[in-house]
Write a protein that holds these residues in place. Structure first.
Motif, PDB file in Angstrom:
ATOM      1  N   ILE B   6      -1.622   8.941  -7.910  1.00  0.00           N
ATOM      2  CA  ILE B   6      -3.192   9.531  -8.414  1.00  0.00           C
ATOM      3  C   ILE B   6      -2.678  10.994  -9.317  1.00  0.00           C
ATOM      4  O   ILE B   6      -3.121  11.200 -10.577  1.00  0.00           O
ATOM      5  N   ALA B   9      -0.679  10.175 -12.240  1.00  0.00           N
ATOM      6  CA  ALA B   9      -1.505   9.377 -13.433  1.00  0.00           C
ATOM      7  C   ALA B   9      -2.674  10.082 -14.254  1.00  0.00           C
ATOM      8  O   ALA B   9      -2.759  10.037 -15.343  1.00  0.00           O
ATOM      9  N   LEU B 108      -8.165   3.278 -11.861  1.00  0.00           N
ATOM     10  CA  LEU B 108      -6.779   3.315 -11.261  1.00  0.00           C
ATOM     11  C   LEU B 108      -6.747   2.517 -10.191  1.00  0.00           C
ATOM     12  O   LEU B 108      -5.921   1.712  -9.822  1.00  0.00           O
TER      13      LEU B 108
END
Lengths: 145, 113
Positions: B6, B9, B108
């Motif tokens: 994460i 991303a 996500l």
């Protein structure tokens, strides 16, 4: 009806009112003690929430408090006895969103009027007594398998 | 998906707790009221907030969050980082506001595969 069953563990803690820097220390200790005693994770997390909210209430509104943790067969008991201003109207204090917190407390994200509700919701049994000018006494019971 | 994925991303700056970036993220919760987060977040969640003071660490630790993300480029207080490092909780900073960051992380975590 036979001998009363002994407690597995008991310990008392002290909380100093007004000290936000040390807020959470007692609940963190309680959590780690319960973990070491092998209490299941979901029960430990409930006890952590309940004791944290009570601790924040003491730090926010009381002079000092004693916290008694007792672990017996099938039960975790947390009792918080504070010396402080007390609660004039418990029914009102138990309403979600009702708060008497000042601006300083609210700016930190406390004083949302949810603390006592969280304590009630995450306890299996909850008792509150308060005397204005003297203090507040909370008794929380969480059952363990 | 773990915290590290994460971080990559959505472009988070990791301020502390790098050793815990491998932790699996089970969900997220966005909020600045500590009792709201206490009552509604769960173990393994990422907590998105603009509170920077040290009390957020106790909440994240007691709730066993996977990490704390500060929004809008907010800088954590020095005591927050000290406590979080000791508790091995990652504290991360995003330049995004809460709405946008929450949306991206939600996508996500919920996108298939």
């Amino acid at each position: 009806m036979g001998e009363p069953k002994p407690n597995l563990y008991s310990e008392s803690f002290h909380i100093e009112g007004g000290n936000f820097n040390s807020a959470g220390i007692v609940s963190t200790s309680i959590k780690s003690i319960l973990k070491k005693l092998g209490i299941p994770g979901d029960i430990v997390r409930k006890a952590a929430i309940v004791s944290y909210e009570a601790e924040i209430n003491v730090v926010s509104y009381a002079k000092k408090a004693v916290v008694n943790l007792t672990v017996g067969p099938g039960v975790v008991r947390i009792e918080v006895i504070d010396e402080g201003q007390g609660i004039p109207n418990i029914d009102l204090a138990m309403q979600e969103g009702y708060s008497t917190a000042d601006q300083r407390i609210r700016e930190m994200g406390f004083g949302a009027g949810m603390g006592l509700c969280n304590i009630k919701n995450y306890s299996d049994d909850f008792h509150i007594e308060s005397e204005v000018g003297k203090g507040t006494h909370l008794k929380m019971t969480i059952q363990t398998p | 998906m773990n915290v590290e994925a994460i971080v990559a991303a959505v472009g988070l700056e990791v301020k502390c707790g790098r050793e815990s970036l491998g932790r699996e993220v089970t969900g997220g919760y966005t909020g600045d009221l500590l009792s709201d987060v206490m009552g509604h977040s769960k173990e393994g969640y990422l907590w998105i907030t603009r509170q920077v003071h040290q009390n957020i660490v106790a909440v994240a630790s007691l709730k066993e969050h996977a990490g704390i993300i500060l929004i809008n480029g907010c800088e954590p207080a020095a005591e927050t980082l000290e406590k979080a490092e000791a508790e091995k909780i990652p504290v991360m900073v995003s330049v995004l506001p809460a709405f946008e960051l929450s949306g991206r992380i939600y996508n996500l975590l919920t996108s298939p595969g």
